[in-house]
Design an enzyme around this catalytic site. Structure first.
Site, PDB file in Angstrom:
ATOM      1  CE  LYS A 163      -4.046  -2.114   0.510  1.00  0.00           C
ATOM      2  NZ  LYS A 163      -5.089  -2.052  -0.528  1.00  0.00           N
ATOM      3  CB  SER A 194       0.223  -8.038  -1.028  1.00  0.00           C
ATOM      4  OG  SER A 194      -0.645  -8.841  -0.252  1.00  0.00           O
ATOM      5  CD  GLU A 238     -10.883   3.400   0.661  1.00  0.00           C
ATOM      6  OE1 GLU A 238      -9.960   2.603   0.388  1.00  0.00           O
ATOM      7  OE2 GLU A 238     -10.980   4.506   0.126  1.00  0.00           O
TER       8      GLU A 238
END
Lengths: 269, 404
Positions: free
Chosen positions: B86, B376, B108
């Site tokens: 991210k 990830s 969010e």
């Protein structure tokens, strides 16, 4: 001349603004919703805007969102919604009836099929809350095929390009937003400038209805004096429904009195 | 008029209230300008290298693959600052927000990884930040909520609807409708209205670029399959994008099968949803017969989303990528195996991708094959959830033993 044109023409002759209440179909139940709509019609609605319940109404604030969820909890379906709309049309042949809906509900049942059902039920217009003019082509063309008016929203900061574009597409009336954001009555600062209204009118001859945040007679009087053709009032009515959920008789009386007072304030003389 | 194509085949678009169109067009224009600006790239890559810690390694897992001819590599996004991929795109969007002169960030988050990354870069770049998070996710991802708050973010609990990521997304969009003049909405995945799916892919594509370079160095050839988990789809599109034209490389996206597809409690819109319109885009969607959006389910809050980025829907429609599902139980097994065999605690999200790689390996142990699994994120945030589940399983096991 379609129903919107006739109503706006008549109202203009008697110097009144167009008062359009908005409620969600099926809130709090389909049966009660029909009663509420009847009260709206009897007490001053010049046209109706009916919301079709959706699970994720992101253009709406918490009041209308809760109304959507209450309606959905009743597990009604489209067949029933269209049946109610058809009944309404049969009883009220002159009243313009518009529906407000989210794109997925139309897409899911097939765009053509949806507009066909709108025509068969006597619906005059469709406003899709999450389809901006830029994405509206397929919906617009299909609506035209079935002679359903497509309603478009004009934001408070629209530029000349947008005003030009909306003048090419808009039908019925233009829904002018009081402010940015989502629906709801929390924000009282909703005065649209006379200059902006003049600017929209330069591009467009359609009637302008103001929506978002309309909840009292003073706001409506101001809207009328600034050159708008009328107002749409939703969250304030739905607040009454929510407040008297278990007391239907009181709810209907409160709505009746509220609607009457708002309608009177659309009179310019 | 948009500057870029808002569609991937029939998927994508800009299905938002009219009020948001100027904000999306402004974002697109600034993104297109930034792509041509050397200084923007310099700033971005400097932050990626010296703040986030790129490039991340490609780790060969020898213990996992013993007695088979499969070679499994992990692309180690778990080692990035913040603990997940991210961070990449959040850095990109943050400098884009600064370029647009927006001082506030709206975001969010589901599992909290995007929220943590957002809070992190907002602290770094002095941006005010408010993060919407479903009330259920706040409970199940408490460590990440604490991290966000430590870094100065305001975490807003969303109680509407199912109280998960879907509702947090709606709430963030509502906030943006009201505040777009001074706020940037930092969407956390390659989904939502155009230009977000394109922006997020472009700010995540270095995962694939690095992977290609690294695998060629280590194996001197491309892998047979690239496997990544898919919730909204950002880590998957990041690693896939560099290989889309290498037709011999299988691209496999792994959706959360939850309790099992037949139970209805899953989050696999690509395989078991229908095309629909939600969260600003046309994509595959979990919906009921009437078109109402259904609640998704996954053990992993980060995959708990009823739709998916439009580029994945398109890749599936043209048969370029294959999408499969892995249940909660299978993901949990993979989580434990990786901890035990390789000393790496994977995020529950990534455990889905690893579980599918192990499944493929066990189906053909004799086959010589190379897999790259996009790891990830790291699983520190998930250890309490896993601990709870394992304790419950132990109790259940004990009571069954006693009854015999």
């Amino acid at each position: 001349m379609n129903r919107y044109q006739k109503v706006f023409e008549q109202l203009s002759k008697i110097k009144e603004g167009c008062f359009v209440p908005f409620v969600v179909l099926g809130d709090p139940s389909l049966e009660q919703s029909v009663k509420i709509i009847e009260v709206l019609i009897k007490n001053g609605a010049d046209a109706l805007e009916i919301g079709i319940p959706f699970s994720d109404p992101l253009a709406d604030g918490p009041t209308i969102q809760k109304a959507n969820l209450r309606a959905l909890s009743q597990k009604n379906n489209f067949f029933q919604y269209f049946k109610v709309l058809k009944n309404l049309r049969e009883k009220n042949t002159k009243l313009p009836i518009g529906i407000l809906i989210y794109a997925n509900l139309i897409y899911n049942q097939g765009i053509d099929n949806f507009y066909l059902q709108c025509r068969n039920s006597g619906v005059d217009s469709v406003l899709i809350a999450d389809v901006p003019i830029e994405e509206s082509k397929i919906f617009y063309q299909t609506a035209n095929k079935y002679k359903i008016n497509s309603i478009y929203i004009c934001p408070p900061n629209a530029d000349d390009d947008f005003l030009n574009k909306i003048s090419l597409y808009a039908q019925g009336y233009i829904y002018v937003l009081s402010r940015s954001g989502v629906t709801g009555t929390e924000n009282n600062n909703i005065l649209i400038s006379k200059n902006f209204i003049k600017k929209i009118k330069k591009y467009n001859s359609l009637p302008l209805l103001q929506g978002f945040g309309i909840s009292d007679v003073i706001q409506i009087k101001e809207a009328m004096l600034s050159g708008l053709s009328g107002v749409i009032c939703g969250s304030a009515i739905i607040n009454i429904i929510e407040k008297y959920l278990t007391k239907e008789d009181i709810m209907l009386i409160k709505i009746k009195n509220f609607i009457k007072s708002l309608k009177i304030s659309t009179k310019l003389v | 008029m948009t500057l870029l194509n808002p569609y991937f085949g029939e998927f994508g678009g800009m299905y938002v209230p009219q009020i948001l169109m100027p904000a999306l067009l402004e974002l697109e224009k600034n993104f297109v300008d930034a792509q041509k600006d050397i200084n923007f790239h310099k700033t971005f890559f400097n932050l990626l290298k010296n703040y986030a810690g790129r490039p991340t390694p490609l780790t060969l897992c020898n213990n996992l693959t013993q007695n088979t001819k499969t070679r499994i590599y992990l692309k180690r996004e778990d080692l990035l600052h913040g603990g997940a991929h991210k961070t990449n795109q959040v850095l990109g969007q943050a400098i884009l927000a600064i370029r647009m002169n927006k001082k506030q960030i709206i975001a969010e988050t589901g599992a909290g990884q995007h929220g943590v990354a957002t809070a992190m870069v907002c602290a770094l770049l002095n941006l005010k930040c408010r993060i919407y998070m479903g009330i259920k996710d706040i409970k199940r991802q408490h460590p990440n909520v604490f991290r966000m708050k430590l870094m100065g973010a305001e975490v807003i609990s969303v109680k509407n609807g199912s109280g998960t990521l879907k509702d947090a997304c709606n709430e963030a969009l509502r906030d943006w409708s009201n505040n777009y003049e001074n706020s940037h909405y930092m969407i956390g995945t390659a989904a939502g209205p155009h230009p977000y799916p394109t922006i997020v892919r472009e700010f995540q594509k270095m995962i694939g670029e690095e992977t290609k370079k690294q695998i060629l160095e280590q194996e001197n050839k491309l892998p047979d399959s690239i496997i990544a988990c898919v919730g909204g789809g950002s880590n998957a599109i990041g690693i896939f994008s560099e290989f889309i034209h290498d037709k011999k490389v299988n691209l496999i996206g792994v959706e959360p099968g939850g309790y099992g597809i037949k139970t209805g409690k899953h989050g696999s819109p690509l395989q078991y949803g229908r095309t629909g319109i939600f969260f600003g885009m046309k994509s595959q969607l979990m919906q009921n017969e009437e078109g109402q959006i259904q609640e998704s389910w996954s053990i992993s809050a980060g995959l708990d989303f009823p739709s998916v980025g439009p580029e994945h829907a398109w890749l599936k429609s043209i048969n370029r990528a294959q999408y499969v599902s892995i249940t909660d139980a299978e993901a949990l097994d993979a989580f434990k195996i990786l901890c035990k065999k390789e000393g790496i605690i994977p995020a529950l999200e990534s455990s889905h991708a690893l579980a599918y790689a192990l499944k493929l390996m066990n189906m053909s142990p004799e086959k010589e094959q190379i897999f790259v699994v996009n790891l990830s994120g790291r699983g520190d945030k998930d250890i309490f959830i896993v601990d709870d589940i394992l304790k419950k399983m132990e109790k259940k096991h004990e009571s069954i033993s006693k009854s015999f």
